[in-house]
Write a protein that holds these residues in place. Sequence first.
Motif: not given
Length: 252
Positions: A18-23
């Motif tokens: 939710d905070i930093n989705p995987l690139p």
Amino acid sequence: MRIVCISDTHSLHKNMDDINPLPQGDILIHAGDCTNVGKPHEVKEFVEWFMNIKGFDSKIFIAGNHDWAFQKVNEPHHSGDYDWFHNLMNDENLSQSDVTYLEDTNFTIEDPKFSRPIKIHGSPWQPNFYDWAFNLPRMGDEIKGKWDMIPDDTDILITHGPPQEIRDFVSNWRQGDMNVGCELLRYQLENRLKPILHIFGHIHGAYGAALIKDTLYVNAATCTERYIPSNKPIVVELNEVDGQIIATYLNE
């Protein structure tokens, strides 16, 4: 080749989504502490999440000092205590989702972009740190033996703990201000191994990357010191230029 690096998710991997989705990338690497204390439900939840991640050709992870089950499974225990672990972690099950677990073992990736295979080694060990899992005496023969096992031609090294004085600084009331990385690992890296890329975690407050000589060092700790999974995944690009493979930190 794009490598996405994470570590120290501590059973908060779904919050990280939710905070930093995987690139996007070609390889996903997790450098240990996937759980909080390594209980069966924590291991199952992480491994199932990791297996279900889409879009990567290979997904690789190691254990860390919080991942007790990964160490205890190799110790004497009552028959059947770790049947769940063997059923979950066997190579046949993991490979169905392009997942590889490394514990003092190697993995090779062949890619037409490169003139030779890319060789990877993973190890969970670190010098004593509050007597958690995969701890060995600092400067001792046992931990030296673990680093001696790393092949000379390793391109990408994954360890849970950092080398001394590289992204390993802590500052807290328990330890004061000090570097806690492994001296013997630092020696091996500079004098024998010289990998293209070294990925680790363990020290949350030292998150980030550093290029030293020809090695890119990445502390990919996802959780902050307060165990909030807000540090962004670190993306590294591997390219071959005139026969030399180079790792570049992409600040995305």
